[in-house]
Design a protein around this motif. Structure first.
Motif, mmCIF file in Angstrom:
data_model
loop_
_atom_site.group_PDB
_atom_site.id
_atom_site.type_symbol
_atom_site.label_atom_id
_atom_site.label_comp_id
_atom_site.label_asym_id
_atom_site.label_seq_id
_atom_site.Cartn_x
_atom_site.Cartn_y
_atom_site.Cartn_z
ATOM 1 N N TYR A 180 6.838 7.642 -4.538
ATOM 2 C CA TYR A 180 7.272 7.099 -3.218
ATOM 3 C C TYR A 180 7.791 5.953 -4.302
ATOM 4 O O TYR A 180 7.214 5.136 -5.412
ATOM 5 C CB TYR A 180 5.544 6.679 -3.889
ATOM 6 C CG TYR A 180 4.017 8.077 -2.490
ATOM 7 C CD1 TYR A 180 4.510 7.944 -1.310
ATOM 8 C CD2 TYR A 180 4.349 8.815 -3.985
ATOM 9 C CE1 TYR A 180 3.456 8.886 -1.219
ATOM 10 C CE2 TYR A 180 3.270 9.842 -2.650
ATOM 11 C CZ TYR A 180 2.844 9.892 -2.192
ATOM 12 O OH TYR A 180 1.952 10.758 -1.609
ATOM 13 N N TYR A 181 8.605 5.291 -3.285
ATOM 14 C CA TYR A 181 9.431 3.786 -3.924
ATOM 15 C C TYR A 181 10.091 2.992 -2.596
ATOM 16 O O TYR A 181 9.827 2.974 -1.921
ATOM 17 C CB TYR A 181 10.401 5.086 -4.631
ATOM 18 C CG TYR A 181 11.092 5.483 -4.085
ATOM 19 C CD1 TYR A 181 12.512 4.728 -2.717
ATOM 20 C CD2 TYR A 181 11.147 6.946 -2.964
ATOM 21 C CE1 TYR A 181 13.404 5.970 -2.123
ATOM 22 C CE2 TYR A 181 11.743 7.398 -2.120
ATOM 23 C CZ TYR A 181 12.802 7.003 -1.536
ATOM 24 O OH TYR A 181 13.701 7.627 -0.590
ATOM 25 N N ASN A 234 0.949 6.579 -11.687
ATOM 26 C CA ASN A 234 -0.268 5.771 -10.496
ATOM 27 C C ASN A 234 0.405 4.520 -10.650
ATOM 28 O O ASN A 234 1.145 4.263 -10.630
ATOM 29 C CB ASN A 234 -1.144 5.877 -11.501
ATOM 30 C CG ASN A 234 -2.648 5.216 -9.866
ATOM 31 O OD1 ASN A 234 -2.299 5.457 -9.635
ATOM 32 N ND2 ASN A 234 -3.841 5.858 -10.949
ATOM 33 N N THR A 235 0.148 4.492 -8.404
ATOM 34 C CA THR A 235 0.286 2.996 -8.297
ATOM 35 C C THR A 235 -0.108 2.281 -9.000
ATOM 36 O O THR A 235 0.507 1.084 -8.709
ATOM 37 C CB THR A 235 -0.204 3.153 -6.588
ATOM 38 O OG1 THR A 235 0.392 4.529 -6.038
ATOM 39 C CG2 THR A 235 0.422 2.174 -5.877
ATOM 40 N N LYS A 236 -1.610 1.921 -9.513
ATOM 41 C CA LYS A 236 -1.988 1.032 -10.400
ATOM 42 C C LYS A 236 -1.749 0.392 -10.740
ATOM 43 O O LYS A 236 -1.484 -0.876 -11.825
ATOM 44 C CB LYS A 236 -3.476 1.308 -10.526
ATOM 45 C CG LYS A 236 -4.733 1.757 -9.453
ATOM 46 C CD LYS A 236 -4.714 -0.115 -8.333
ATOM 47 C CE LYS A 236 -5.897 0.052 -7.422
ATOM 48 N NZ LYS A 236 -5.365 -0.461 -6.496
ATOM 49 N N PHE A 249 7.119 3.368 -7.555
ATOM 50 C CA PHE A 249 5.204 2.669 -7.419
ATOM 51 C C PHE A 249 4.295 4.241 -8.343
ATOM 52 O O PHE A 249 3.448 4.354 -8.898
ATOM 53 C CB PHE A 249 4.587 3.058 -5.510
ATOM 54 C CG PHE A 249 5.097 1.880 -5.554
ATOM 55 C CD1 PHE A 249 3.745 0.597 -5.283
ATOM 56 C CD2 PHE A 249 6.659 1.276 -4.912
ATOM 57 C CE1 PHE A 249 4.408 -0.064 -4.964
ATOM 58 C CE2 PHE A 249 6.509 0.253 -4.390
ATOM 59 C CZ PHE A 249 5.564 -1.028 -4.214
ATOM 60 N N GLN A 250 4.607 5.639 -7.537
ATOM 61 C CA GLN A 250 3.809 6.791 -8.056
ATOM 62 C C GLN A 250 4.951 7.828 -8.096
ATOM 63 O O GLN A 250 5.753 7.973 -7.046
ATOM 64 C CB GLN A 250 3.118 7.212 -6.770
ATOM 65 C CG GLN A 250 1.997 8.020 -7.450
ATOM 66 C CD GLN A 250 0.413 8.076 -6.665
ATOM 67 O OE1 GLN A 250 -0.182 7.069 -6.751
ATOM 68 N NE2 GLN A 250 0.284 9.060 -5.812
ATOM 69 N N ASP A 263 0.757 -1.239 0.024
ATOM 70 C CA ASP A 263 0.032 0.054 0.189
ATOM 71 C C ASP A 263 0.991 1.272 0.223
ATOM 72 O O ASP A 263 1.894 1.029 0.040
ATOM 73 C CB ASP A 263 -0.953 -0.090 1.059
ATOM 74 C CG ASP A 263 -2.051 1.264 0.795
ATOM 75 O OD1 ASP A 263 -2.153 1.091 -0.047
ATOM 76 O OD2 ASP A 263 -2.441 1.625 2.224
ATOM 77 N N ILE A 264 0.365 2.318 -0.228
ATOM 78 C CA ILE A 264 1.120 4.116 -0.691
ATOM 79 C C ILE A 264 1.801 4.208 0.836
ATOM 80 O O ILE A 264 2.667 4.806 1.399
ATOM 81 C CB ILE A 264 0.888 4.622 -1.174
ATOM 82 C CG1 ILE A 264 1.211 5.794 -1.655
ATOM 83 C CG2 ILE A 264 -0.635 5.778 -1.026
ATOM 84 C CD1 ILE A 264 1.425 6.061 -3.554
ATOM 85 N N GLN A 317 1.640 -2.104 -9.777
ATOM 86 C CA GLN A 317 0.925 -2.730 -9.028
ATOM 87 C C GLN A 317 0.702 -4.641 -10.666
ATOM 88 O O GLN A 317 0.651 -5.413 -10.064
ATOM 89 C CB GLN A 317 0.134 -2.340 -8.463
ATOM 90 C CG GLN A 317 0.570 -2.114 -6.830
ATOM 91 C CD GLN A 317 -0.232 -1.760 -5.953
ATOM 92 O OE1 GLN A 317 -1.619 -1.187 -6.977
ATOM 93 N NE2 GLN A 317 -0.192 -1.905 -5.092
ATOM 94 N N ASN A 335 8.778 7.897 0.908
ATOM 95 C CA ASN A 335 8.287 8.455 -0.049
ATOM 96 C C ASN A 335 9.256 10.171 -0.340
ATOM 97 O O ASN A 335 9.972 10.403 0.858
ATOM 98 C CB ASN A 335 6.797 9.655 0.544
ATOM 99 C CG ASN A 335 6.378 9.799 1.623
ATOM 100 O OD1 ASN A 335 7.693 9.998 2.445
ATOM 101 N ND2 ASN A 335 5.387 10.511 1.672
#
Length: 172
Positions: free
Chosen positions: A107-108, A133-135, A122-123, A37-38, A138, A43
């Protein structure tokens, strides 16, 4: 010198088992990475000091290599080179939205190797706008995990299929 059949069968089975376990381990790592999860990852906010497209050499079983393009970002004060991979190799969206001097938040997952690009990005946010986007990250990891899982099943199945022709036969 002729190798007895039982040793060939054991070698084939162990080879198949080892390769399938490697696939399962890779699938497990990818699926674990996709479940973050973020809030669970690092970050960092800072000014972009370098951004662009670079070639990344990927080795295949130590025998050969192939090159792929990745988009990378260096942020002032962060000892990581963050990067993202796009299978279509289209990075114009990132080049248009991330310029040197921009303030961004990334975000990593931290990498031990600070020289190689860290692809666990991630973001990316810029002015509260999500650029990566994180999605997306993922979904790539889930796809890789599923490919590894089914590859492991196929390798294990091929090993059993190869050995099936000897089942029920009396060995000498």
């Amino acid at each position: 010198m002729r190798i007895p059949l039982i040793y060939k069968r054991i070698g084939n089975f162990l080879g198949s088992l080892l390769l399938s376990l490697c696939c399962f381990f890779g699938a497990y790592q990818a699926l674990t990475l996709s479940s973050y999860d973020i809030d669970q990852i690092n970050n960092y906010s800072g000014k972009v000091i370098e951004a662009g497209i670079m070639n990344k050499n990927n080795s295949v079983a130590g025998r050969g290599s192939f090159k792929s393009d990745i988009f990378f970002i260096k942020i002032q004060g962060l000892n990581q080179i963050l990067a993202t991979y796009n299978s279509s190799n289209s990075y114009s969206y990132f080049e248009e939205n991330i310029k040197v001097g921009d303030e961004i938040t990334v975000y990593y997952l931290e990498s031990k190797d600070t020289i190689k690009p860290n692809l666990n990005l991630f973001q990316i946010e810029k002015n509260y706008k999500i650029i990566l986007n994180t999605k997306e990250f993922q979904n790539k990891e889930i796809l890789g995990g599923l490919i590894g899982f089914f590859g492991g099943i196929i390798l294990l199945g091929l090993g059993l299929y190869q050995d099936k022709k000897y089942w029920g036969k009396n060995e000498k």
